[in-house]
Design a protein around this motif. Structure first.
Motif, PDB file in Angstrom:
ATOM      1  N   ASP A 157      45.486  38.115  35.896  1.00 24.14           N
ATOM      2  CA  ASP A 157      45.982  38.905  35.002  1.00 24.14           C
ATOM      3  C   ASP A 157      46.096  40.276  35.274  1.00 24.14           C
ATOM      4  O   ASP A 157      45.485  40.914  36.141  1.00 24.14           O
ATOM      5  CB  ASP A 157      44.886  38.871  33.750  1.00 24.14           C
ATOM      6  CG  ASP A 157      44.862  37.606  32.945  1.00 24.14           C
ATOM      7  OD1 ASP A 157      46.187  36.811  32.926  1.00 24.14           O
ATOM      8  OD2 ASP A 157      43.971  37.208  32.386  1.00 24.14           O
ATOM      9  N   ILE A 163      37.927  47.194  38.217  1.00 24.75           N
ATOM     10  CA  ILE A 163      37.820  46.865  36.869  1.00 24.75           C
ATOM     11  C   ILE A 163      39.062  46.239  36.471  1.00 24.75           C
ATOM     12  O   ILE A 163      40.123  46.850  36.590  1.00 24.75           O
ATOM     13  CB  ILE A 163      37.557  48.244  35.908  1.00 24.75           C
ATOM     14  CG1 ILE A 163      36.838  48.921  36.703  1.00 24.75           C
ATOM     15  CG2 ILE A 163      37.264  47.660  34.712  1.00 24.75           C
ATOM     16  CD1 ILE A 163      35.446  48.998  36.232  1.00 24.75           C
ATOM     17  N   THR A 164      38.773  44.728  36.052  1.00 28.41           N
ATOM     18  CA  THR A 164      40.077  44.088  35.660  1.00 28.41           C
ATOM     19  C   THR A 164      40.409  43.451  34.220  1.00 28.41           C
ATOM     20  O   THR A 164      39.252  43.128  33.708  1.00 28.41           O
ATOM     21  CB  THR A 164      39.908  42.714  36.690  1.00 28.41           C
ATOM     22  OG1 THR A 164      38.931  41.942  36.184  1.00 28.41           O
ATOM     23  CG2 THR A 164      39.858  43.057  38.043  1.00 28.41           C
ATOM     24  N   GLY A 165      41.536  43.747  33.971  1.00 29.91           N
ATOM     25  CA  GLY A 165      42.035  43.238  32.596  1.00 29.91           C
ATOM     26  C   GLY A 165      41.743  44.349  31.619  1.00 29.91           C
ATOM     27  O   GLY A 165      40.979  45.120  31.812  1.00 29.91           O
ATOM     28  N   SER A 166      42.542  44.352  30.579  1.00 29.65           N
ATOM     29  CA  SER A 166      42.735  45.487  29.554  1.00 29.65           C
ATOM     30  C   SER A 166      41.530  45.614  28.760  1.00 29.65           C
ATOM     31  O   SER A 166      40.996  46.606  28.181  1.00 29.65           O
ATOM     32  CB  SER A 166      43.921  45.256  28.597  1.00 29.65           C
ATOM     33  OG  SER A 166      43.793  44.076  28.054  1.00 29.65           O
ATOM     34  N   TYR A 167      40.937  44.521  28.423  1.00 30.32           N
ATOM     35  CA  TYR A 167      39.539  44.313  27.599  1.00 30.32           C
ATOM     36  C   TYR A 167      38.537  45.432  28.521  1.00 30.32           C
ATOM     37  O   TYR A 167      37.893  46.396  27.948  1.00 30.32           O
ATOM     38  CB  TYR A 167      38.984  43.010  27.440  1.00 30.32           C
ATOM     39  CG  TYR A 167      37.701  42.878  26.937  1.00 30.32           C
ATOM     40  CD1 TYR A 167      37.053  43.806  25.946  1.00 30.32           C
ATOM     41  CD2 TYR A 167      36.820  41.858  27.229  1.00 30.32           C
ATOM     42  CE1 TYR A 167      35.872  43.856  25.542  1.00 30.32           C
ATOM     43  CE2 TYR A 167      35.363  41.637  26.753  1.00 30.32           C
ATOM     44  CZ  TYR A 167      34.995  42.582  25.893  1.00 30.32           C
ATOM     45  OH  TYR A 167      33.628  42.603  25.540  1.00 30.32           O
ATOM     46  N   ALA A 168      38.205  44.790  29.976  1.00 30.63           N
ATOM     47  CA  ALA A 168      37.231  45.527  30.350  1.00 30.63           C
ATOM     48  C   ALA A 168      37.509  46.897  30.979  1.00 30.63           C
ATOM     49  O   ALA A 168      36.826  48.001  30.636  1.00 30.63           O
ATOM     50  CB  ALA A 168      36.772  44.896  31.776  1.00 30.63           C
ATOM     51  N   ARG A 198      32.386  41.898  30.906  1.00 30.52           N
ATOM     52  CA  ARG A 198      33.434  41.940  29.976  1.00 30.52           C
ATOM     53  C   ARG A 198      34.911  41.118  30.662  1.00 30.52           C
ATOM     54  O   ARG A 198      35.709  40.340  29.883  1.00 30.52           O
ATOM     55  CB  ARG A 198      34.186  43.297  29.530  1.00 30.52           C
ATOM     56  CG  ARG A 198      32.824  43.684  28.718  1.00 30.52           C
ATOM     57  CD  ARG A 198      33.449  45.352  28.478  1.00 30.52           C
ATOM     58  NE  ARG A 198      32.312  45.898  27.374  1.00 30.52           N
ATOM     59  CZ  ARG A 198      31.763  46.956  27.567  1.00 30.52           C
ATOM     60  NH1 ARG A 198      31.854  47.812  28.470  1.00 30.52           N
ATOM     61  NH2 ARG A 198      30.862  47.360  26.536  1.00 30.52           N
ATOM     62  N   ASP A 225      36.566  38.011  29.001  1.00 29.92           N
ATOM     63  CA  ASP A 225      38.036  37.788  28.749  1.00 29.92           C
ATOM     64  C   ASP A 225      38.342  36.477  29.492  1.00 29.92           C
ATOM     65  O   ASP A 225      39.369  35.855  29.224  1.00 29.92           O
ATOM     66  CB  ASP A 225      38.709  38.848  29.533  1.00 29.92           C
ATOM     67  CG  ASP A 225      39.891  39.338  29.053  1.00 29.92           C
ATOM     68  OD1 ASP A 225      40.254  38.730  27.608  1.00 29.92           O
ATOM     69  OD2 ASP A 225      40.560  40.116  29.779  1.00 29.92           O
TER      70      ASP A 225
END
Lengths: 232, 232
Positions: A49, A61-66, B99, B103
């Motif tokens: 992702d 830091i990976t992904g829009s949530y994190a 997180r 996810d």
């Protein structure tokens, strides 16, 4: 200096590009084609992702949530002025409302519209294994119907509040803008039927954070003329 | 007293039931069939997603993302003992890792396995408009292949760490358990091929927070005998 790996017409990447610009955090960019699944990229983020943020200290830091929650926890780089001082402002009830709407756009809108629309109308032009496939017109029609429902909801929210989650610009606006700007690039947003949503979008589109998104282009898939017009 | 509106075999609801129990927060439960779209429920949460938490003070928090972060911000009800003192423990890098995995399970695993498997194998038995449809055996086969990839990843994580995101139990474990326990109810998890993942699941399944999930039953769709066996 941080490095953001993104794709120009990925709604999640766009929401984080907007967040970094609103917080005035200095960042460099690298682009990744999300459908290529390069081993080097999967080593960085095994889920495949986008986006991925590598901080100057090497933390990944990976992904829009994190990433969004991480950015929500750090202090803004410059003193607050007209910028969003934080992506999740207010008390814990206000933050829950922001997160409800982030989930709406990054979850429900993505599932019901953006993910498949990008595949049918953009990836199908850019991914060699999809180019020979005819577009699924029934699917596109269904996605357009779904989009009208979501635009109606954005119109309703923008009619009740200054920004989508309340008085302050928040990550909910940036998540919505990430998706709607991709759909707008494809000429899929019937703004004329949703005037209050359009007024909200004009406001967010006019912010300095939005400018880099308006100059994005995909070779062979030009946006409609109104895409980068601030008075569309 | 808070009220959680949930559905017994909804993975998102299960992750929040586990979280509330781990934090020892007193709560009452109401059940909602997620496919009924009752107007009264949509008035509570227009997205139609479960779960929804109504706090004793009347504040409504909807969706597992908003609820989990909300619970992560409040103090545990009782002094920490063997319970998870917080759902997102550690520094901001550790929280980002939690997180990322939330996810993974609530996003990627749901999209690639759970959502469609529940529809094909559970909702098809319970929803009147789906009962006459034959199961899509090709789809189920593809979902099972996807599940093996996810189990391999859980096995890998559990082999590297005490809990999935690090040394402490976190919401990442509860999100994973929400999905895998629903799939296990359907007899879909080939635990024997993933011994480290099974050891992790045995550990979380043995916690007091898990007990209410093990007595859940859906009329007409019994679980396999090992579902509530702690030594499966």
């Amino acid at each position: 200096m941080s490095l953001l790996t993104h794709y120009r017409l990925c709604p999640f990447s766009r929401s984080i590009r907007l967040a970094l610009a609103e917080l005035q955090l200095p960042v460099e960019f690298a682009e990744e084609l999300p459908w290529e699944w390069r081993p080097e990229f999967l080593a960085l983020n095994p889920s495949g992702d986008l986006p991925v943020l590598i901080r100057g200290n090497g933390v990944i830091i990976t992904g829009s949530y994190a990433i969004s929650e991480y950015l929500g926890e750090i202090e803004p780089h410059t003193p607050p002025d007209e910028i969003a001082t934080t992506l999740f402002s207010g008390d814990n009830t206000a933050r829950a409302e922001i997160r409800r709407l982030v989930d709406w756009f990054h979850g429900k809108l993505d599932r019901e519209v953006t993910r498949e629309m990008l595949r049918e109308r953009l990836h199908s032009r850019l991914r060699s294994e999809l180019v020979s496939q005819a577009p699924d017109v029934d699917l596109i029609r269904a996605l357009r119907t779904n989009l009208r429902y979501h635009l109606s909801y954005v119109n309703h929210l923008a009619d009740q509040r200054r920004w989508l989650a309340g008085d302050a610009l928040s990550f909910a606006d940036l998540a919505a803008a990430g998706h709607l700007s991709c759909l707008d690039y494809l000429g899929e947003v019937p703004w004329e039927s949703y005037p209050v949503a359009r007024e909200w979008y004009q406001r967010i589109k006019s912010r300095p954070s939005f400018r880099p998104l308006l100059v994005d282009r995909c070779p062979g898939v030009p946006p409609p003329p109104h895409y980068d017009d601030l008075d569309f």
